[in-house]
Design a protein around this motif. Sequence first.
Motif, PDB file in Angstrom:
ATOM      1  N   PRO A  16       0.811  -1.212   0.000  1.00  0.00           N
ATOM      2  CA  PRO A  16       0.000   0.000   0.000  1.00  0.00           C
ATOM      3  C   PRO A  16       0.846   1.266   0.000  1.00  0.00           C
ATOM      4  CG  PRO A  16       0.004  -0.996   2.187  1.00  0.00           C
ATOM      5  CD  PRO A  16       0.698  -1.960   1.269  1.00  0.00           C
ATOM      6  N   SER A  17       0.300   2.325  -0.589  1.00  0.00           N
ATOM      7  CA  SER A  17       0.992   3.613  -0.626  1.00  0.00           C
ATOM      8  C   SER A  17       0.077   4.715  -0.116  1.00  0.00           C
ATOM      9  CB  SER A  17       1.445   3.953  -2.045  1.00  0.00           C
ATOM     10  OG  SER A  17       0.389   4.496  -2.802  1.00  0.00           O
ATOM     11  N   ALA A  18       0.691   5.798   0.361  1.00  0.00           N
ATOM     12  CA  ALA A  18      -0.070   6.936   0.878  1.00  0.00           C
ATOM     13  C   ALA A  18      -0.872   7.606  -0.222  1.00  0.00           C
ATOM     14  CB  ALA A  18       0.874   7.934   1.535  1.00  0.00           C
ATOM     15  N   ALA A  19      -0.305   7.694  -1.429  1.00  0.00           N
ATOM     16  CA  ALA A  19      -1.015   8.348  -2.528  1.00  0.00           C
ATOM     17  C   ALA A  19      -2.311   7.617  -2.846  1.00  0.00           C
ATOM     18  CB  ALA A  19      -0.121   8.411  -3.764  1.00  0.00           C
ATOM     19  N   ARG A  20      -2.259   6.286  -2.880  1.00  0.00           N
ATOM     20  CA  ARG A  20      -3.463   5.517  -3.213  1.00  0.00           C
ATOM     21  C   ARG A  20      -4.423   5.467  -2.031  1.00  0.00           C
ATOM     22  NH1 ARG A  20       0.691   2.163  -5.450  1.00  0.00           N
ATOM     23  NH2 ARG A  20       0.262   0.514  -3.935  1.00  0.00           N
ATOM     24  N   LEU A  21      -3.897   5.513  -0.812  1.00  0.00           N
ATOM     25  CA  LEU A  21      -4.747   5.618   0.371  1.00  0.00           C
ATOM     26  C   LEU A  21      -5.558   6.916   0.312  1.00  0.00           C
ATOM     27  CD1 LEU A  21      -5.637   5.036   3.353  1.00  0.00           C
ATOM     28  CD2 LEU A  21      -3.527   6.158   4.065  1.00  0.00           C
ATOM     29  N   TYR A  22      -4.890   8.020   0.015  1.00  0.00           N
ATOM     30  CA  TYR A  22      -5.547   9.328  -0.072  1.00  0.00           C
ATOM     31  C   TYR A  22      -6.600   9.323  -1.180  1.00  0.00           C
ATOM     32  CZ  TYR A  22      -5.736  14.504  -0.057  1.00  0.00           C
ATOM     33  OH  TYR A  22      -6.124  15.827   0.023  1.00  0.00           O
ATOM     34  N   ASP A  23      -6.252   8.716  -2.309  1.00  0.00           N
ATOM     35  CA  ASP A  23      -7.200   8.591  -3.412  1.00  0.00           C
ATOM     36  C   ASP A  23      -8.460   7.854  -2.949  1.00  0.00           C
ATOM     37  OD1 ASP A  23      -7.922   8.477  -6.394  1.00  0.00           O
ATOM     38  OD2 ASP A  23      -7.837   6.352  -5.891  1.00  0.00           O
ATOM     39  N   TYR A  24      -8.277   6.781  -2.216  1.00  0.00           N
ATOM     40  CA  TYR A  24      -9.424   6.008  -1.730  1.00  0.00           C
ATOM     41  C   TYR A  24     -10.270   6.815  -0.755  1.00  0.00           C
ATOM     42  CZ  TYR A  24     -12.090   2.326   0.595  1.00  0.00           C
ATOM     43  OH  TYR A  24     -13.106   1.574   1.121  1.00  0.00           O
ATOM     44  N   LEU A  25      -9.634   7.527   0.167  1.00  0.00           N
ATOM     45  CA  LEU A  25     -10.372   8.319   1.144  1.00  0.00           C
ATOM     46  C   LEU A  25     -11.170   9.431   0.474  1.00  0.00           C
ATOM     47  CD1 LEU A  25      -7.730   8.615   4.019  1.00  0.00           C
ATOM     48  CD2 LEU A  25      -9.790   7.191   3.985  1.00  0.00           C
ATOM     49  N   LEU A  26     -10.684   9.915  -0.666  1.00  0.00           N
ATOM     50  CA  LEU A  26     -11.394  10.959  -1.407  1.00  0.00           C
ATOM     51  C   LEU A  26     -12.462  10.385  -2.340  1.00  0.00           C
ATOM     52  CD1 LEU A  26      -8.437  13.351  -2.300  1.00  0.00           C
ATOM     53  CD2 LEU A  26     -10.408  13.918  -0.860  1.00  0.00           C
ATOM     54  N   GLY A  27     -12.581   9.061  -2.370  1.00  0.00           N
ATOM     55  CA  GLY A  27     -13.580   8.437  -3.225  1.00  0.00           C
ATOM     56  C   GLY A  27     -13.094   8.124  -4.617  1.00  0.00           C
ATOM     57  N   GLY A  28     -11.763   8.128  -4.831  1.00  0.00           N
ATOM     58  CA  GLY A  28     -11.206   7.836  -6.140  1.00  0.00           C
ATOM     59  C   GLY A  28     -11.164   6.350  -6.436  1.00  0.00           C
ATOM     60  N   GLY A  29     -10.796   6.031  -7.682  1.00  0.00           N
ATOM     61  CA  GLY A  29     -10.782   4.635  -8.101  1.00  0.00           C
ATOM     62  C   GLY A  29      -9.414   4.109  -8.458  1.00  0.00           C
ATOM     63  N   ALA A  33      -6.477  -3.412  -3.505  1.00  0.00           N
ATOM     64  CA  ALA A  33      -7.001  -4.045  -2.299  1.00  0.00           C
ATOM     65  C   ALA A  33      -6.128  -3.760  -1.077  1.00  0.00           C
ATOM     66  CB  ALA A  33      -7.121  -5.558  -2.510  1.00  0.00           C
ATOM     67  N   ALA A  34      -4.815  -3.760  -1.260  1.00  0.00           N
ATOM     68  CA  ALA A  34      -3.918  -3.492  -0.135  1.00  0.00           C
ATOM     69  C   ALA A  34      -4.092  -2.071   0.384  1.00  0.00           C
ATOM     70  CB  ALA A  34      -2.463  -3.713  -0.556  1.00  0.00           C
ATOM     71  N   ASP A  35      -4.353  -1.128  -0.528  1.00  0.00           N
ATOM     72  CA  ASP A  35      -4.575   0.258  -0.115  1.00  0.00           C
ATOM     73  C   ASP A  35      -5.881   0.385   0.659  1.00  0.00           C
ATOM     74  OD1 ASP A  35      -2.278   1.193  -1.690  1.00  0.00           O
ATOM     75  OD2 ASP A  35      -3.557   0.733  -3.412  1.00  0.00           O
ATOM     76  N   ARG A  36      -6.897  -0.325   0.197  1.00  0.00           N
ATOM     77  CA  ARG A  36      -8.196  -0.264   0.878  1.00  0.00           C
ATOM     78  C   ARG A  36      -8.132  -0.929   2.252  1.00  0.00           C
ATOM     79  NH1 ARG A  36      -9.386  -1.010  -4.629  1.00  0.00           N
ATOM     80  NH2 ARG A  36      -9.729  -3.260  -4.506  1.00  0.00           N
ATOM     81  N   ALA A  37      -7.355  -1.989   2.353  1.00  0.00           N
ATOM     82  CA  ALA A  37      -7.179  -2.635   3.661  1.00  0.00           C
ATOM     83  C   ALA A  37      -6.458  -1.700   4.614  1.00  0.00           C
ATOM     84  CB  ALA A  37      -6.393  -3.943   3.497  1.00  0.00           C
ATOM     85  N   LEU A  38      -5.432  -0.998   4.110  1.00  0.00           N
ATOM     86  CA  LEU A  38      -4.738  -0.015   4.935  1.00  0.00           C
ATOM     87  C   LEU A  38      -5.698   1.096   5.337  1.00  0.00           C
ATOM     88  CD1 LEU A  38      -1.972   1.031   6.068  1.00  0.00           C
ATOM     89  CD2 LEU A  38      -1.786   2.354   3.954  1.00  0.00           C
ATOM     90  N   ALA A  39      -6.544   1.526   4.412  1.00  0.00           N
ATOM     91  CA  ALA A  39      -7.517   2.579   4.712  1.00  0.00           C
ATOM     92  C   ALA A  39      -8.472   2.146   5.821  1.00  0.00           C
ATOM     93  CB  ALA A  39      -8.292   2.950   3.457  1.00  0.00           C
ATOM     94  N   ASP A  40      -8.872   0.890   5.825  1.00  0.00           N
ATOM     95  CA  ASP A  40      -9.761   0.394   6.884  1.00  0.00           C
ATOM     96  C   ASP A  40      -9.095   0.540   8.249  1.00  0.00           C
ATOM     97  OD1 ASP A  40     -11.718  -0.239   5.067  1.00  0.00           O
ATOM     98  OD2 ASP A  40     -11.179  -2.364   4.927  1.00  0.00           O
ATOM     99  N   ARG A  41      -7.795   0.203   8.320  1.00  0.00           N
ATOM    100  CA  ARG A  41      -7.082   0.351   9.594  1.00  0.00           C
ATOM    101  C   ARG A  41      -6.881   1.831   9.937  1.00  0.00           C
ATOM    102  NH1 ARG A  41      -4.223  -3.786   7.018  1.00  0.00           N
ATOM    103  NH2 ARG A  41      -2.401  -2.464   6.586  1.00  0.00           N
ATOM    104  N   PHE A  42      -6.647   2.648   8.922  1.00  0.00           N
ATOM    105  CA  PHE A  42      -6.500   4.093   9.112  1.00  0.00           C
ATOM    106  C   PHE A  42      -7.782   4.670   9.695  1.00  0.00           C
ATOM    107  CE2 PHE A  42      -5.935   8.514   8.114  1.00  0.00           C
ATOM    108  CZ  PHE A  42      -4.574   8.716   7.950  1.00  0.00           C
ATOM    109  N   LEU A  43      -8.922   4.232   9.168  1.00  0.00           N
ATOM    110  CA  LEU A  43     -10.221   4.724   9.638  1.00  0.00           C
ATOM    111  C   LEU A  43     -10.519   4.250  11.057  1.00  0.00           C
ATOM    112  CD1 LEU A  43     -12.142   4.289   6.302  1.00  0.00           C
ATOM    113  CD2 LEU A  43     -12.007   6.430   7.593  1.00  0.00           C
ATOM    114  N   GLN A  44     -10.004   3.103  11.418  1.00  0.00           N
ATOM    115  CA  GLN A  44     -10.173   2.655  12.799  1.00  0.00           C
ATOM    116  C   GLN A  44      -9.404   3.558  13.752  1.00  0.00           C
ATOM    117  OE1 GLN A  44      -9.033  -1.482  12.970  1.00  0.00           O
ATOM    118  NE2 GLN A  44     -10.665  -2.144  11.599  1.00  0.00           N
ATOM    119  N   ALA A  45      -8.210   3.976  13.328  1.00  0.00           N
ATOM    120  CA  ALA A  45      -7.403   4.867  14.166  1.00  0.00           C
ATOM    121  C   ALA A  45      -7.935   6.290  14.149  1.00  0.00           C
ATOM    122  CB  ALA A  45      -5.946   4.853  13.678  1.00  0.00           C
ATOM    123  N   GLN A  46      -8.448   6.726  12.999  1.00  0.00           N
ATOM    124  CA  GLN A  46      -8.970   8.088  12.853  1.00  0.00           C
ATOM    125  C   GLN A  46     -10.282   8.009  12.069  1.00  0.00           C
ATOM    126  OE1 GLN A  46     -10.234  10.974  13.146  1.00  0.00           O
ATOM    127  NE2 GLN A  46      -8.237  11.972  13.554  1.00  0.00           N
TER     128      GLN A  46
END
Length: 268
Positions: A16-29, A33-46
């Motif tokens: 996973p990368s921060a750029a793709r994590l940010y894209d996912y959080l903004l609703g991008g495509g 899957a690894a970025d979305r999994a990281l985002a799930d953990r990110f959302l749990q923390a924040q």
Amino acid sequence: MERAGWVPDSVDVGLPSAARLYDYLLGGGHNFAADRALADRFLQAQPNARTIARLNRSFLRRAVLYLIDRGVRQFLDLGSGIPTVGNVHEVARKAAPESRVVYVDFEDVAVAHSRMLLEHDDLAAVLQEDMTRPDDVLYAAEATGLVDFAEPLGVLTVGVFHFVPPERDPAGVVAAYRDAVVPGSGLALSQFTADLQPAEMAGIVEVMKKSMNPMYPRSRAEITDLLTGFDIVEPGVVPLPLWRPEDDAVEEADPARSGIFAAVGLKK
């Protein structure tokens, strides 16, 4: 499919990368899957992460328009990430159609998609460079023909400096860009801090250790020091939604929940 045709073969879609994590959080495509999994953990923390991403994008827009009002017509967007709605060139050209933009990122997917987006745009370019190597970035930016260092330049470091570790000398990096631009140029900066929500920030730091982009939050004082040599414009170094909100409206009921300080400085 996890690997679209424009994704470079060199990209490890499992890392996973921060750029793709940010894209996912903004609703991008443009994420995997690894970025979305990281985002799930990110959302749990924040849990407020999607709102924070939106607030950060909104700050970018307001900062660009502020610099346009100050006469800036060229921008260097450092750590630009994956293009989404509200790109710098889109925002700038609505106010000043002649605006020129050079995007800079080192993440393969961000660069590949940016090149697709800008393929027929003569007033914008993307560079695959490490922003912590300012000499390389500045040389490459000038070589595009879109940046004239004799004119005021807007340097954008929005939501990216928290990925610069202390050993890369973040203050020295900013100083190099500052010294390269003429008076009237501006620096827009936003970055995560532990000053506002320490528990959530600690959780984010732990989550991002499992990505290719560990995170290094900084205090308000440290962020202010990064702006040495710039006149910090009002209202100063403040939580994201408090930086010149449009129509005097604060976008977040509790600005501290943004978790990020933002500021704009003008070269003296």
